[in-house]
Enzyme design. Structure first.
Site, mmCIF file in Angstrom:
data_model
loop_
_atom_site.group_PDB
_atom_site.id
_atom_site.type_symbol
_atom_site.label_atom_id
_atom_site.label_comp_id
_atom_site.label_asym_id
_atom_site.label_seq_id
_atom_site.Cartn_x
_atom_site.Cartn_y
_atom_site.Cartn_z
ATOM 1 N N SER A 296 -28.859 -31.449 63.303
ATOM 2 C CA SER A 296 -28.014 -30.317 63.738
ATOM 3 C C SER A 296 -28.942 -29.250 64.304
ATOM 4 N N GLN B 294 -36.572 -29.186 51.029
ATOM 5 C CA GLN B 294 -35.630 -29.293 49.923
ATOM 6 C C GLN B 294 -34.411 -30.114 50.319
ATOM 7 N N LYS C 49 -35.412 -25.685 61.419
ATOM 8 C CA LYS C 49 -36.403 -25.864 60.344
ATOM 9 C C LYS C 49 -37.634 -26.623 60.866
ATOM 10 N N TYR D 34 -29.140 -26.358 63.217
ATOM 11 C CA TYR D 34 -29.742 -25.731 62.030
ATOM 12 C C TYR D 34 -30.969 -26.533 61.582
ATOM 13 N N HIS D 35 -30.792 -27.844 61.377
ATOM 14 C CA HIS D 35 -31.918 -28.653 60.904
ATOM 15 C C HIS D 35 -33.078 -28.597 61.909
ATOM 16 N N ASP E 266 -33.185 -8.558 52.345
ATOM 17 C CA ASP E 266 -32.004 -9.300 52.813
ATOM 18 C C ASP E 266 -31.215 -8.387 53.756
ATOM 19 N N ASN E 267 -30.593 -8.985 54.763
ATOM 20 C CA ASN E 267 -29.764 -8.179 55.670
ATOM 21 C C ASN E 267 -28.275 -8.349 55.365
ATOM 22 N N THR F 107 -13.178 -35.011 50.271
ATOM 23 C CA THR F 107 -13.335 -35.204 51.719
ATOM 24 C C THR F 107 -14.615 -35.987 52.051
ATOM 25 N N VAL F 108 -14.527 -37.313 51.918
ATOM 26 C CA VAL F 108 -15.669 -38.150 52.317
ATOM 27 C C VAL F 108 -15.623 -38.307 53.834
ATOM 28 N N TYR F 109 -16.717 -37.906 54.506
ATOM 29 C CA TYR F 109 -16.742 -38.008 55.964
ATOM 30 C C TYR F 109 -17.134 -39.445 56.353
ATOM 31 N N THR G 210 -36.300 -28.279 54.840
ATOM 32 C CA THR G 210 -35.203 -29.146 54.418
ATOM 33 C C THR G 210 -35.564 -30.617 54.603
ATOM 34 N N VAL H 127 -22.244 -36.271 63.866
ATOM 35 C CA VAL H 127 -22.856 -37.464 64.445
ATOM 36 C C VAL H 127 -24.036 -37.795 63.543
HETATM 37 P P1 NAD Z 1 -27.574 -18.456 51.585
HETATM 38 O O1 NAD Z 1 -26.916 -18.382 52.906
HETATM 39 O O2 NAD Z 1 -26.724 -18.367 50.368
HETATM 40 O O3 NAD Z 1 -28.715 -17.335 51.471
HETATM 41 C C1 NAD Z 1 -29.515 -16.933 52.548
HETATM 42 C C2 NAD Z 1 -29.739 -15.427 52.405
HETATM 43 O O4 NAD Z 1 -30.584 -14.994 53.468
HETATM 44 C C3 NAD Z 1 -28.435 -14.635 52.506
HETATM 45 O O5 NAD Z 1 -28.378 -13.675 51.482
HETATM 46 C C4 NAD Z 1 -28.519 -13.965 53.887
HETATM 47 O O6 NAD Z 1 -27.862 -12.718 53.922
HETATM 48 C C5 NAD Z 1 -30.015 -13.851 54.073
HETATM 49 N N1 NAD Z 1 -30.451 -13.841 55.482
HETATM 50 C C6 NAD Z 1 -30.117 -14.727 56.458
HETATM 51 N N2 NAD Z 1 -30.737 -14.419 57.593
HETATM 52 C C7 NAD Z 1 -31.491 -13.313 57.345
HETATM 53 C C8 NAD Z 1 -32.359 -12.514 58.126
HETATM 54 N N3 NAD Z 1 -32.576 -12.785 59.399
HETATM 55 N N4 NAD Z 1 -32.977 -11.466 57.540
HETATM 56 C C9 NAD Z 1 -32.763 -11.160 56.238
HETATM 57 N N5 NAD Z 1 -31.941 -11.886 55.443
HETATM 58 C C10 NAD Z 1 -31.313 -12.943 55.998
HETATM 59 O O7 NAD Z 1 -28.432 -19.812 51.584
HETATM 60 P P2 NAD Z 1 -29.103 -20.601 50.367
HETATM 61 O O8 NAD Z 1 -28.250 -21.748 50.033
HETATM 62 O O9 NAD Z 1 -29.517 -19.649 49.325
HETATM 63 O O10 NAD Z 1 -30.388 -21.189 51.104
HETATM 64 C C11 NAD Z 1 -31.602 -20.482 51.106
HETATM 65 C C12 NAD Z 1 -32.659 -21.260 51.884
HETATM 66 O O11 NAD Z 1 -32.842 -22.547 51.297
HETATM 67 C C13 NAD Z 1 -32.316 -21.496 53.355
HETATM 68 O O12 NAD Z 1 -33.464 -21.351 54.140
HETATM 69 C C14 NAD Z 1 -31.848 -22.934 53.377
HETATM 70 O O13 NAD Z 1 -32.084 -23.513 54.626
HETATM 71 C C15 NAD Z 1 -32.682 -23.560 52.277
HETATM 72 N N6 NAD Z 1 -32.037 -24.735 51.676
HETATM 73 C C16 NAD Z 1 -30.819 -24.610 51.070
HETATM 74 C C17 NAD Z 1 -30.212 -25.745 50.519
HETATM 75 C C18 NAD Z 1 -28.853 -25.696 49.857
HETATM 76 O O14 NAD Z 1 -28.295 -26.752 49.532
HETATM 77 N N7 NAD Z 1 -28.282 -24.516 49.616
HETATM 78 C C19 NAD Z 1 -30.873 -26.987 50.592
HETATM 79 C C20 NAD Z 1 -32.115 -27.062 51.222
HETATM 80 C C21 NAD Z 1 -32.688 -25.928 51.764
HETATM 81 N N1 USQ Z 2 -20.253 -34.545 53.627
HETATM 82 C C1 USQ Z 2 -19.108 -35.218 53.329
HETATM 83 N N2 USQ Z 2 -18.038 -34.485 52.909
HETATM 84 C C2 USQ Z 2 -18.081 -33.126 52.758
HETATM 85 C C3 USQ Z 2 -19.279 -32.446 53.048
HETATM 86 C C4 USQ Z 2 -20.359 -33.181 53.495
HETATM 87 O O1 USQ Z 2 -19.025 -36.439 53.436
HETATM 88 O O2 USQ Z 2 -17.053 -32.524 52.383
HETATM 89 C C5 USQ Z 2 -21.456 -35.298 54.065
HETATM 90 C C6 USQ Z 2 -22.055 -34.856 55.394
HETATM 91 O O3 USQ Z 2 -21.465 -35.519 56.489
HETATM 92 C C7 USQ Z 2 -23.519 -35.212 55.197
HETATM 93 C C8 USQ Z 2 -23.731 -35.039 53.712
HETATM 94 O O4 USQ Z 2 -22.452 -35.056 53.105
HETATM 95 O O5 USQ Z 2 -23.727 -36.560 55.501
HETATM 96 C C9 USQ Z 2 -24.435 -33.743 53.352
HETATM 97 O O6 USQ Z 2 -23.722 -32.654 53.909
HETATM 98 P P1 USQ Z 2 -23.839 -31.199 53.271
HETATM 99 O O7 USQ Z 2 -22.904 -30.306 53.991
HETATM 100 O O8 USQ Z 2 -23.733 -31.275 51.795
HETATM 101 O O9 USQ Z 2 -25.389 -30.842 53.552
HETATM 102 P P2 USQ Z 2 -26.160 -30.488 54.891
HETATM 103 O O10 USQ Z 2 -25.275 -30.224 56.022
HETATM 104 O O11 USQ Z 2 -27.232 -31.514 55.091
HETATM 105 O O12 USQ Z 2 -26.852 -29.100 54.517
HETATM 106 C C10 USQ Z 2 -27.175 -28.731 53.182
HETATM 107 C C11 USQ Z 2 -27.507 -27.238 53.207
HETATM 108 C C12 USQ Z 2 -28.734 -27.013 54.091
HETATM 109 C C13 USQ Z 2 -29.869 -27.883 53.598
HETATM 110 C C14 USQ Z 2 -29.481 -29.340 53.537
HETATM 111 C C15 USQ Z 2 -30.514 -30.202 52.845
HETATM 112 O O13 USQ Z 2 -26.395 -26.494 53.698
HETATM 113 O O14 USQ Z 2 -29.098 -25.641 54.029
HETATM 114 O O15 USQ Z 2 -30.968 -27.747 54.445
HETATM 115 O O16 USQ Z 2 -28.286 -29.453 52.716
HETATM 116 S S1 USQ Z 2 -30.666 -31.779 53.609
HETATM 117 O O17 USQ Z 2 -29.367 -32.420 53.621
HETATM 118 O O18 USQ Z 2 -31.636 -32.517 52.828
HETATM 119 O O19 USQ Z 2 -31.133 -31.545 54.970
#
Ligand code: NAD
Ligand code: USQ
Length: 398
Positions: free
Chosen positions: A179, A208, A185, A181-182, A31-32, A253-255, A144, A327
């Protein structure tokens, strides 16, 4: 097995390290600390206090006698990654190490570029490290459900059979991510599938859904083993945020209209799913996709549950529909196949099994740590004149 956990200091990576270590595997984390640095830079913090990685691993060893090796480095730099692979010789790599917040990736150009560089180039380096130093190692990659978006048809598990002009083929399911981010992936998935094909790597891409929950059986063993819990507008996810909001009397906070439906999974099931993926190794050259969710809910479903349960605990929970900063479709069809992990033996912890009570109680315990200024969303998906205000610095200034 020797299992290397990339991103092993994060919300999911840390509980995963503990879980696999307890199961008797030899575990190392890489981890970094980027996630901790983001908090330090912008004044964010985990709702639940967390220890440093060194303190965490030391406590784990003290309690269980088991060691977790720690490598510091970024996946975006090949040298530290290569060193970790050469030194540890992993048989499986679980890749969590990405910038995972959709809002973070939508702040501005700089954050979009950071997210895609960190995630896509980082994963490309991981693929090369496997090829060069551990070619039979199984890559378990966190993808994701958001890769698929919200199509008006059932979402299949990775692939769909298409009949077109009298011919048919099984092809990757169409992707419509919401997004930068998405999108990262989706780019990862393409690179991984390609490397399985050309180099014979083995990989499982876990699409996931949104994870909820504050702890696993292992992190609950001692407060020093706690994992992070984000409630802020950037890293906080829907249900975890709502429970924290309920605890401090902040209207949920329902968006928009709140019909946005997503797959969800309990953090206790995340750690088990990854074990199931590791235990069922793919063949050489095989690229598998599992949909890692257990049930789905609309945002309104979640808010109503949190309101009902919070009020039952004596709170006064209000729901506020606020303009949607994203969006995205607010009313849509949603039906996603998710049978592969169930077939491997997953026994889900479901949301209505008492998890919301537990989450609200946990948030109440730490409610003095909640900064309400971090809750309101300011990152806007649309192009606006005021982009500059949509930064964590601006949030903190409010
Ligand atoms: P998080 O941000 O808590 O953890 C990610 C970790 O990776 C952090 O410790 C960060 O320091 C480390 N990191 C990031 N970039 C790095 C790099 N370039 N090199 C080394 N370390 C790095 O996130 P999380 O919620 O634990 O999510 C983990 C993974 O699961 C992610 O890939 C995320 O997309 C996926 N995921 C998360 C959720 C969710 O709801 N949390 C849902 C679906 C998928
Ligand atoms: N939302 C609200 N109110 C809030 C927060 C979110 O209405 O206060 C809505 C968002 O608009 C969205 C939904 O809830 O429609 C989900 O948002 P989120 O922030 O809970 O999740 P998301 O942005 O999709 O991202 C999270 C994780 C990401 C993971 C993803 C799984 O941060 O790492 O990949 O969930 S998934 O949604 O299946 O792509």
């Amino acid at each position: 097995m020797r299992i290397l956990i990339l991103g092993g200091d994060g919300y999911l990576g840390w509980p995963q390290a503990l879980y696999l270590s307890q199961q008797g595997h030899e575990v190392a984390v890489f981890d970094n600390l980027a996630r901790r640095q983001f908090d330090l830079k912008h004044g964010f913090d985990s709702l639940i206090p967390i220890r440093t990685l060194h303190q965490r691993t030391a406590r784990w060893t003290e309690l269980t006698g088991k060691q977790i090796t720690h490598y510091h480095g970024s996946t975006t730099e090949f040298e530290p990654l290569a060193r970790a692979f050469q030194d540890f010789q992993p048989e499986a790599v679980v890749h969590f190490a990405e910038q995972r917040a959709a809002p973070c990736s939508m702040i501005d150009r700089e954050h979009a570029v950071y997210t895609q560089h960190n995630n896509v180039i980082g994963t490309l380096n991981v693929l090369y490290a496997i090829k060069d130093f551990a070619p039979s190692c199984h890559l378990v990659k966190l993808g994701t459900m958001g890769e698929y978006g919200t199509p008006n048809i059932d979402i299949e598990e990775g692939f769909i059979e298409i009949h077109h002009n009298g011919r048919s083929d099984v092809l990757p399911f169409p992707k419509q991510p919401g997004s930068f981010y998405h999108l990262s992936k989706v780019h990862d998935s393409h690179n991984i599938m390609f490397c399985c094909k050309i180099w014979g790597l083995r990989s499982t891409d876990l699409n996931q859904g949104i994870v909820y929950g504050a702890d696993t059986y292992q992190t609950s063993m001692n407060p020093d083993l706690a994992t992070r819990f984000d409630y802020d507008q950037i890293y906080g996810t829907a249900l975890n945020r709502f429970c924290a909001q309920a605890a401090v009397g902040f209207p949920l906070t329902v968006y928009g209209s709140g019909g946005q439906t997503r797959g969800y999974i309990n953090i206790k099931d995340t750690v088990r799913c990854i074990e199931l993926a590791i235990d069922s190794q793919p063949a050489e050259g095989e690229y598998r996709v599992f949909n890692q969710i257990t049930e789905w809910f609309s945002v309104n479903d979640l808010a109503e549950r949190v309101q009902r349960i919070g009020n039952g605990l004596g709170l006064d929970v209000q729901i506020d529909s606020i303009p949607n900063p994203r969006v995205e479709a607010e009313q849509h069809y949603y039906n996603a196949v998710h049978t592969k992990l169930l077939d491997l033996g997953l026994e889900p912890h479901l949301l209505d099994d008492g998890e919301i009570d537990h989450l609200i109680s946990t948030a109440l315990k730490h409610k003095d740590r909640i900064d309400p200024r971090l809750i309101t969303p300011t990152v806007n998906w649309r192009h606006t004149e005021n982009q500059v205000e949509n930064t964590p610095e601006a949030v903190m200034a409010k």
